[in-house]
Design an enzyme around this catalytic site. Structure first.
Site, mmCIF file in Angstrom:
data_model
loop_
_atom_site.group_PDB
_atom_site.id
_atom_site.type_symbol
_atom_site.label_atom_id
_atom_site.label_comp_id
_atom_site.label_asym_id
_atom_site.label_seq_id
_atom_site.Cartn_x
_atom_site.Cartn_y
_atom_site.Cartn_z
ATOM 1 N N ASP A 80 -11.119 2.715 3.631
ATOM 2 C CA ASP A 80 -11.539 1.304 3.661
ATOM 3 C C ASP A 80 -13.054 1.241 3.270
ATOM 4 O OD1 ASP A 80 -9.379 -0.395 3.471
ATOM 5 O OD2 ASP A 80 -9.015 -0.569 5.795
ATOM 6 N N GLN A 112 -4.850 -1.429 9.722
ATOM 7 C CA GLN A 112 -4.749 -2.651 9.157
ATOM 8 C C GLN A 112 -5.050 -3.775 9.957
ATOM 9 O OE1 GLN A 112 -3.451 -3.568 5.956
ATOM 10 N NE2 GLN A 112 -4.002 -5.429 6.381
ATOM 11 N N LYS A 147 0.804 -1.177 0.023
ATOM 12 C CA LYS A 147 -0.136 0.015 -0.012
ATOM 13 C C LYS A 147 0.939 1.277 -0.106
ATOM 14 C CE LYS A 147 -3.623 -2.513 2.108
ATOM 15 N NZ LYS A 147 -4.470 -2.825 3.427
#
Ligand code: NDP
Length: 281
Positions: free
Chosen positions: A119, A96, A52
């Site tokens: 997200d 995460q 990422k």
């Protein structure tokens, strides 16, 4: 011969299209910035976070990695999230998963400001998805929609079957297909006669997490098969669909690796740019 839906190609297109938008934001003196919170040393999570951050660097998005101690409490993590929420230079916040067991993951994800929820997991953004209102969408299902759109696969009026009903893949996938006017069926572990349901699909999406669970009994000849699964078997990455059956029976399919996976990071970048454009408007 089935068409192989090339996720890397679509990812590269999307990243290329984002570059001028990133440059325009950067020219105003406020480049987009993603903050990634990584806790513990889960090998898979470390790879995802590295990828990422590399994608950010590739297109000029700033990134900040925070690695609190694995013993951190929920309250301490919430304080970090609040700081990031309040920081105007941060446009996107990604926590995460998985989080250590002592952390209340639901409280932490809900604490991310909806405008920075790249997200797309915050209940407000889930609500907007359900209502068809603009908002930040979960990355993996919106990546699947990009594959379908960019390969000009017709969706309206077709039967779509999604196997899996998780909050991050299956459910939002079904809602996005519904919004594109597919007739959608959602299957799960309690579905009776899964193969029969799957064989009805013109578009079959597998998001199960069980290596090669769907095979020739589940695929209608000529169907488009999207394999979201990422399973490690003897060190090898494999999907939820038997690749041989998928290649033989489908009209088009996403391979594993190289199908849906690359899109997840591309859509995270897209969400970060979208968030930056609205946060800085
Ligand atoms: P979850 O474990 O959260 O959900 C799995 C879903 O599959 C559940 O809804 C479950 O049903 C259903 N399921 C499990 N067993 C069966 C069965 N025997 N028959 C029918 N349905 C079943 O997984 P995720 O949604 O998070 O992920 C799914 C897959 O996608 C995984 O392989 C994951 O690694 C991959 N993934 C890939 C990404 C990418 O970038 N390519 C990103 C995110 C995930 P029930 O609800 O009844 O338990």
């Amino acid at each position: 011969m089935a068409i192989i839906l090339d996720g890397k190609l679509i990812r590269d297109q999307i990243l290329e299209e984002l570059q001028p938008r990133v440059a325009a934001l950067t020219a105003t003196g406020r480049p987009p910035q993603l903050a990634v919170v990584l806790i513990g040393n889960n090998a898979g999570s470390e790879v995802y976070v590295r990828n990422k951050i590399a994608a950010c660097a590739k297109i000029g998005i700033l990134s900040r990695k925070l690695s609190p101690l694995p013993t951190i409490s929920t309250e301490e993590l919430l304080a970090i999230i609040q700081d990031l929420n309040a920081d105007p230079s941060v446009d996107g916040i990604l926590v995460q998963l998985p989080l250590p067991p002592q952390i209340d993951a639901g409280r932490v994800l809900d604490a991310v400001h909806p405008d920075k929820d790249v997200d797309g997991f915050h209940p407000l953004n889930s609500g907007k998805l359900l209502a068809g209102a603009p908002g930040l969408r979960p990355c993996t299902p919106s990546g699947v929609m990009q594959i379908l759109h960019r390969y000009q696969i017709p969706i309206a009026g077709r039967k779509a079957v999604v196997v899996g009903r998780s909050d991050i893949v299956g459910k939002p996938m079904a809602i996005l297909l519904l919004a594109a006017n597919a007739t959608v069926t959602i299957c799960h572990s309690r579905t009776s006669n899964l193969a029969e349901e799957c064989r009805r699909a013109d578009i079959l999406v597998a998001a199960i997490g069980r290596a090669e669970m769907l095979g020739e009994d589940h695929i209608q000849p000529g169907a488009v098969v999207i394999d979201v699964g990422m399973n490690r078997v003897d060190g090898r990455l494999t999907g939820d669909v038997d690749p041989e059956a998928m290649a033989r029976l489908s009209s088009a399919y996403t391979p594993v690796p190289g199908g849906v996976g690359p899109l997840t990071i591309a859509m995270l970048m897209s969400n970060t740019v979208q968030a930056a454009e609205s946060n800085k408007a």
